[in-house]
Write a protein that holds these residues in place. Structure first.
Motif, PDB file in Angstrom:
ATOM      1  N   THR A 175     -10.246 -33.785 118.868  1.00 13.86           N
ATOM      2  CA  THR A 175     -10.593 -32.629 119.710  1.00 13.86           C
ATOM      3  C   THR A 175     -12.061 -32.623 120.152  1.00 13.86           C
ATOM      4  O   THR A 175     -12.561 -31.585 120.601  1.00 13.86           O
ATOM      5  CB  THR A 175     -10.241 -31.301 118.982  1.00 13.86           C
ATOM      6  OG1 THR A 175     -10.954 -31.231 117.743  1.00 13.86           O
ATOM      7  CG2 THR A 175      -8.761 -31.181 118.717  1.00 13.86           C
ATOM      8  N   SER A 234     -15.588 -27.597 106.757  1.00 12.66           N
ATOM      9  CA  SER A 234     -16.420 -27.042 105.687  1.00 12.66           C
ATOM     10  C   SER A 234     -16.820 -28.081 104.647  1.00 12.66           C
ATOM     11  O   SER A 234     -17.962 -28.097 104.203  1.00 12.66           O
ATOM     12  CB  SER A 234     -15.700 -25.877 104.986  1.00 12.66           C
ATOM     13  OG  SER A 234     -14.442 -26.315 104.525  1.00 12.66           O
ATOM     14  N   SER A 235     -15.879 -28.966 104.254  1.00 13.63           N
ATOM     15  CA  SER A 235     -16.211 -29.895 103.166  1.00 13.63           C
ATOM     16  C   SER A 235     -15.446 -31.209 103.293  1.00 13.63           C
ATOM     17  O   SER A 235     -14.272 -31.223 103.674  1.00 13.63           O
ATOM     18  CB  SER A 235     -15.855 -29.213 101.837  1.00 13.63           C
ATOM     19  OG  SER A 235     -15.642 -30.179 100.842  1.00 13.63           O
ATOM     20  N   ASN A 238     -10.622 -27.525 113.635  1.00  8.55           N
ATOM     21  CA  ASN A 238      -9.568 -27.635 114.662  1.00  8.55           C
ATOM     22  C   ASN A 238      -8.155 -27.567 114.072  1.00  8.55           C
ATOM     23  O   ASN A 238      -7.185 -27.794 114.785  1.00  8.55           O
ATOM     24  CB  ASN A 238      -9.733 -28.960 115.431  1.00  8.55           C
ATOM     25  CG  ASN A 238      -9.419 -30.171 114.555  1.00  8.55           C
ATOM     26  OD1 ASN A 238      -9.279 -30.062 113.343  1.00  8.55           O
ATOM     27  ND2 ASN A 238      -9.311 -31.331 115.181  1.00  8.55           N
TER      28      ASN A 238
HETATM   29  C1  FMN Z   1      -4.935 -32.380 109.624  1.00  7.74           C
HETATM   30  C2  FMN Z   1      -6.324 -31.840 109.472  1.00  7.74           C
HETATM   31  C3  FMN Z   1      -6.887 -31.725 108.209  1.00  7.74           C
HETATM   32  C4  FMN Z   1      -8.188 -31.252 108.055  1.00  7.74           C
HETATM   33  N1  FMN Z   1      -8.727 -31.243 106.799  1.00  7.74           N
HETATM   34  C5  FMN Z   1     -10.003 -30.839 106.632  1.00  7.74           C
HETATM   35  C6  FMN Z   1     -10.603 -30.873 105.339  1.00  7.74           C
HETATM   36  O1  FMN Z   1     -10.014 -31.335 104.356  1.00  7.74           O
HETATM   37  N2  FMN Z   1     -11.864 -30.396 105.203  1.00  7.74           N
HETATM   38  C7  FMN Z   1     -12.563 -29.884 106.272  1.00  7.74           C
HETATM   39  O2  FMN Z   1     -13.691 -29.424 106.092  1.00  7.74           O
HETATM   40  N3  FMN Z   1     -12.041 -29.891 107.529  1.00  7.74           N
HETATM   41  C8  FMN Z   1     -10.776 -30.358 107.736  1.00  7.74           C
HETATM   42  N4  FMN Z   1     -10.244 -30.382 109.000  1.00  7.74           N
HETATM   43  C9  FMN Z   1     -11.082 -30.002 110.171  1.00  7.74           C
HETATM   44  C10 FMN Z   1     -11.634 -31.207 110.917  1.00  7.74           C
HETATM   45  O3  FMN Z   1     -12.081 -32.203 110.028  1.00  7.74           O
HETATM   46  C11 FMN Z   1     -12.793 -30.827 111.877  1.00  7.74           C
HETATM   47  O4  FMN Z   1     -12.502 -29.770 112.690  1.00  7.74           O
HETATM   48  C12 FMN Z   1     -13.236 -32.055 112.679  1.00  7.74           C
HETATM   49  O5  FMN Z   1     -14.555 -31.865 113.109  1.00  7.74           O
HETATM   50  C13 FMN Z   1     -12.373 -32.334 113.897  1.00  7.74           C
HETATM   51  O6  FMN Z   1     -12.887 -33.474 114.544  1.00  7.74           O
HETATM   52  P1  FMN Z   1     -12.450 -33.974 115.986  1.00  7.74           P
HETATM   53  O7  FMN Z   1     -12.710 -32.828 116.964  1.00  7.74           O
HETATM   54  O8  FMN Z   1     -13.338 -35.126 116.262  1.00  7.74           O
HETATM   55  O9  FMN Z   1     -11.019 -34.329 115.943  1.00  7.74           O
HETATM   56  C14 FMN Z   1      -8.944 -30.848 109.192  1.00  7.74           C
HETATM   57  C15 FMN Z   1      -8.371 -30.952 110.466  1.00  7.74           C
HETATM   58  C16 FMN Z   1      -7.071 -31.441 110.614  1.00  7.74           C
HETATM   59  C17 FMN Z   1      -6.490 -31.568 111.991  1.00  7.74           C
END
Ligand code: FMN
Length: 254
Positions: A8, A88-89, A119
């Protein structure tokens, strides 16, 4: 060289920043996997970064797949680092990455967590515009610090045992989950085909003008749900009132 994966736009925005600051080329992991291009020539002083989102406190399946295969010319031992974007983590995703690379004879020097808007709309409400603006202001400062650390080729700090235990619990949820059965398009779908063309897993096909999910599992990157121009894609009923997220600087551009 900066390898990146993004559903995203968060990780793409971070990779673009580093590309400019470090004056190093970036490579799209999705394209590399599609073209089976795993071998790269690295310059003498060049560092190698991997920028991607954290999923379930671990690595997206496509990133793990790529790390298991990527290689450089034999005499080259570049400074290797990761930038993990997260809501967050990162849990112990740093250790997971380190372990994959170590088994392949590469030494990962540092992982930098970078908090960005979340996201994961299957689970959480998408952030409001105001929230996104506030989070990204902090991100801007953090990425500048990260970029300076990379320029100095600094060693990183690693997650503690607690993060490792929690990641061990979370990872099977991702490995066995990320099922596509609940994805569907509502009647508001305008048959533009964007979801199929952007899906990094090639899990979507357009049939009779509507998307159908043709693989049992996907990367679960949420690109289809979040980037549909008319918000027609849902995951069961869990995404009905959750809003959508795409990085504001990247929106509509890719
Ligand atoms: C399937 C899924 C699992 C996620 N798990 C975590 C997580 O374990 N910890 C966290 O802080 N964010 C988590 N996120 C949030 C994403 O890591 C974060 O929004 C990220 O910046 C999205 O990157 P992108 O826009 O490059 O795809 C998750 C998102 C998705 C879709």
């Amino acid at each position: 060289m900066i390898f990146y994966f993004s559903g995203t736009g968060n990780s793409l925005a971070a990779a673009r920043y580093l590309e400019k600051e470090l004056a190093e080329r970036k490579v799209d992991i999705t394209k590399a996997v599609r073209e089976k291009k795993f071998s790269y020539e690295i310059g003498e002083e060049e560092s190698v970064g991997f920028v991607f989102p954290v999923y379930f406190w671990g690595l997206p399946s496509i990133v793990a797949y790529f790390l298991h295969r990527v290689c450089f010319q034999e005499d080259r031992k570049p400074y290797l680092y990761g930038v993990m974007t997260c809501g967050s983590s990162i849990g112990a995703a740093d250790k997971q990455m380190k372990s994959i690379l170590e088994k392949r004879g590469h030494q990962l020097k540092a992982v930098f967590p970078l908090v960005m808007p979340d996201n994961y709309v299957v689970m959480f409400q998408a952030p409001t515009e105001e929230e996104v603006e506030k989070i990204l202001k902090k991100t801007e400062k953090e990425i500048a610090v990260i970029s300076a650390s990379v320029k100095r080729k600094e060693d990183g700090r690693w997650s503690k045992a607690k993060g490792f235990a929690l990641s061990t619990v979370m990872q099977p949820l991702y490995r066995n989950g990320r099922k596509t059965a609940k994805f569907h398009a509502e009647d508001t779908c305008i048959s533009c085909g964007k979801c199929a063309s952007i899906c990094p897993a090639r899990a979507i096909r357009i049939e009779d003008g509507k998307p159908i999910w043709v693989k049992k599992q996907c990367i679960f990157c949420m690109a289809c749900i979040n980037r549909c121009p008319v918000q027609a894609i849902q995951y069961g009923s869990r995404t009905l009132k959750k809003g959508r997220y795409e990085h504001p600087d990247i929106k509509g551009e890719w």
